[in-house]
Design a protein around this motif. Sequence first.
Motif, mmCIF file in Angstrom:
data_model
loop_
_atom_site.group_PDB
_atom_site.id
_atom_site.type_symbol
_atom_site.label_atom_id
_atom_site.label_comp_id
_atom_site.label_asym_id
_atom_site.label_seq_id
_atom_site.Cartn_x
_atom_site.Cartn_y
_atom_site.Cartn_z
ATOM 1 N N UNK A 56 0.821 -1.208 0.000
ATOM 2 C CA UNK A 56 0.000 0.000 0.000
ATOM 3 C C UNK A 56 0.856 1.259 0.000
ATOM 4 N N UNK A 57 2.053 1.188 0.594
ATOM 5 C CA UNK A 57 2.905 2.379 0.722
ATOM 6 C C UNK A 57 3.808 2.587 -0.490
ATOM 7 N N UNK A 58 4.427 1.507 -0.947
ATOM 8 C CA UNK A 58 5.354 1.610 -2.078
ATOM 9 C C UNK A 58 5.379 0.270 -2.803
ATOM 10 N N UNK A 59 4.502 0.085 -3.778
ATOM 11 C CA UNK A 59 4.376 -1.217 -4.445
ATOM 12 C C UNK A 59 5.685 -1.724 -5.034
ATOM 13 N N UNK A 60 6.543 -0.822 -5.505
ATOM 14 C CA UNK A 60 7.769 -1.271 -6.171
ATOM 15 C C UNK A 60 8.717 -1.985 -5.205
ATOM 16 N N UNK A 61 8.985 -1.373 -4.054
ATOM 17 C CA UNK A 61 9.887 -2.033 -3.101
ATOM 18 C C UNK A 61 9.220 -3.273 -2.508
ATOM 19 N N UNK A 62 7.891 -3.243 -2.305
ATOM 20 C CA UNK A 62 7.186 -4.416 -1.776
ATOM 21 C C UNK A 62 7.294 -5.591 -2.743
ATOM 22 N N UNK A 63 7.182 -5.309 -4.033
ATOM 23 C CA UNK A 63 7.280 -6.372 -5.032
ATOM 24 C C UNK A 63 8.673 -7.007 -5.007
ATOM 25 N N UNK A 64 9.705 -6.200 -4.900
ATOM 26 C CA UNK A 64 11.069 -6.732 -4.867
ATOM 27 C C UNK A 64 11.309 -7.549 -3.600
ATOM 28 N N UNK A 65 10.785 -7.071 -2.472
ATOM 29 C CA UNK A 65 10.944 -7.810 -1.214
ATOM 30 C C UNK A 65 10.254 -9.163 -1.309
ATOM 31 N N UNK A 66 9.028 -9.177 -1.834
ATOM 32 C CA UNK A 66 8.297 -10.441 -1.953
ATOM 33 C C UNK A 66 9.022 -11.411 -2.887
ATOM 34 N N UNK A 67 9.545 -10.908 -4.000
ATOM 35 C CA UNK A 67 10.219 -11.771 -4.966
ATOM 36 C C UNK A 67 11.464 -12.435 -4.392
ATOM 37 N N UNK A 68 12.112 -11.787 -3.449
ATOM 38 C CA UNK A 68 13.351 -12.312 -2.891
ATOM 39 C C UNK A 68 13.152 -12.972 -1.523
ATOM 40 N N UNK A 69 11.902 -13.237 -1.174
ATOM 41 C CA UNK A 69 11.596 -13.890 0.092
ATOM 42 C C UNK A 69 11.260 -15.362 -0.128
ATOM 43 N N UNK A 70 11.442 -16.146 0.919
ATOM 44 C CA UNK A 70 10.973 -17.534 0.918
ATOM 45 C C UNK A 70 9.816 -17.629 1.915
ATOM 46 N N UNK A 71 9.023 -18.703 1.806
ATOM 47 C CA UNK A 71 7.817 -18.821 2.627
ATOM 48 C C UNK A 71 7.755 -20.183 3.315
ATOM 49 N N UNK A 72 6.993 -20.225 4.385
ATOM 50 C CA UNK A 72 6.665 -21.490 5.042
ATOM 51 C C UNK A 72 5.295 -21.339 5.692
ATOM 52 N N UNK A 73 4.624 -22.445 5.912
ATOM 53 C CA UNK A 73 3.298 -22.391 6.558
ATOM 54 C C UNK A 73 3.139 -23.483 7.602
ATOM 55 N N UNK A 74 4.265 -23.975 8.103
ATOM 56 C CA UNK A 74 4.249 -24.989 9.152
ATOM 57 C C UNK A 74 5.337 -24.689 10.167
ATOM 58 N N UNK A 75 5.148 -25.253 11.350
ATOM 59 C CA UNK A 75 6.202 -25.257 12.355
ATOM 60 C C UNK A 75 6.477 -26.688 12.763
#
Length: 403
Positions: A56-75
């Motif tokens: 919502x604040x800065x789509x460009x930097x948010x997109x780059x952060x998301x692209x270079x992140x990994x995800x998990x949905x379990x512990x």
Amino acid sequence: MKVACVGGGPAGLYLSILLKRQDPSHDVTVYERDPEGSTYGWGVTYWQGLLDRLRARDPESARAIEEHSVRWNQGVAHVRDRATRRPGDEGHGIGRHRLLEILAARARALGVRLEYEHEITADALPDADLVVAGDGVHSALRSGRADRFGAELRPGRNSYVWLGTTKVFDSFTFAFVETEHGWIWCYGYPFSTERSTCVIECAPETRSGLGLDEGSEADGLARLEKLFAHILDGHPLIGRAPAGGGTQWLTFRTLTNRAWYDDNLVLLGDAAHTTHYSIGAGTTLALEDAMALADALSQDVVLPQALARYERERRSALLSPQSAARYSAQWYENLTRYIHLPPDRMFALLGQRHSPLLPYVPPQLYYRLDRAAGQLEALRRLKRWLGPKIARSAHTRALSARK
């Protein structure tokens, strides 16, 4: 407005981005005492809510952060030779170095000046309308006005060390190991497709009993690799001590301040507050500080009023995470109260460690009450879901009967 951000961490860089997006005529400079590309730590965690706010604040930097992140949905929790898994909210991990690269590139593209290897001292502040102290928990700018900011540091009990590993965990991983000197445990999570963060914690007497407070870093890492061999699968632990130095064990200190601004100097991120690393919120809270300060500056043209608004809003917003962090740290400091439960129950209470009631209710009883409450809530949700359907069905039958 002319703004000087002292400290090139996520908070200072993101604030500079937001200010330039609000008004390109702002003159914004970020000063960082270290060379570009040098940073401590390995990876940082965040959750979907932060990503939504970044978009919502800065789509460009948010997109780059998301692209270079990994995800998990379990512990997964390993206790002795047993392991138990639980589903959870989707978590995200990104390397701290990569996050800073993304934010620095975006800031430059917007016209922010970045001055690396440029140290700012408390007695020689930049000539600016606003000076932002984002220089960390040991803030030199805050210390220069110690009597006005009223900083208080409260040390915790346990020792911890922040390490990396080439083992890429597939979920947020806890491992609890019993030794003859007490329990030692780790929190592991991926931050890229090649590496993970591995934070290891124990009581100070366990650390000394295992000989982890002496010798070189290589010796300490070798001992830890043996203790956690069952989750590392042959991968090494990676430290960051200078050549020949010892492993950098720390004691977490919770920082609070009586005031967050003085004249035109304002605190941001870890210079203003810290929350125990076990809730994984440090970077998120720092970025939210930047959002709140940018908002306040856009809403109030009078600087003291803007800074007062920022302090008021962030103090209120921090009450819940600071409480959660306090109880989370205490849960680990009192690990023996929970560790002998069956692993699935221990893991369930690990997820409830933010509760202010948990320290005062017998663990087995708390588990049963929490499980009963969860079942009751599930029944309530089912009833809410079925209610309109039953009503519509009854209405349909009534119409058919009339016909």
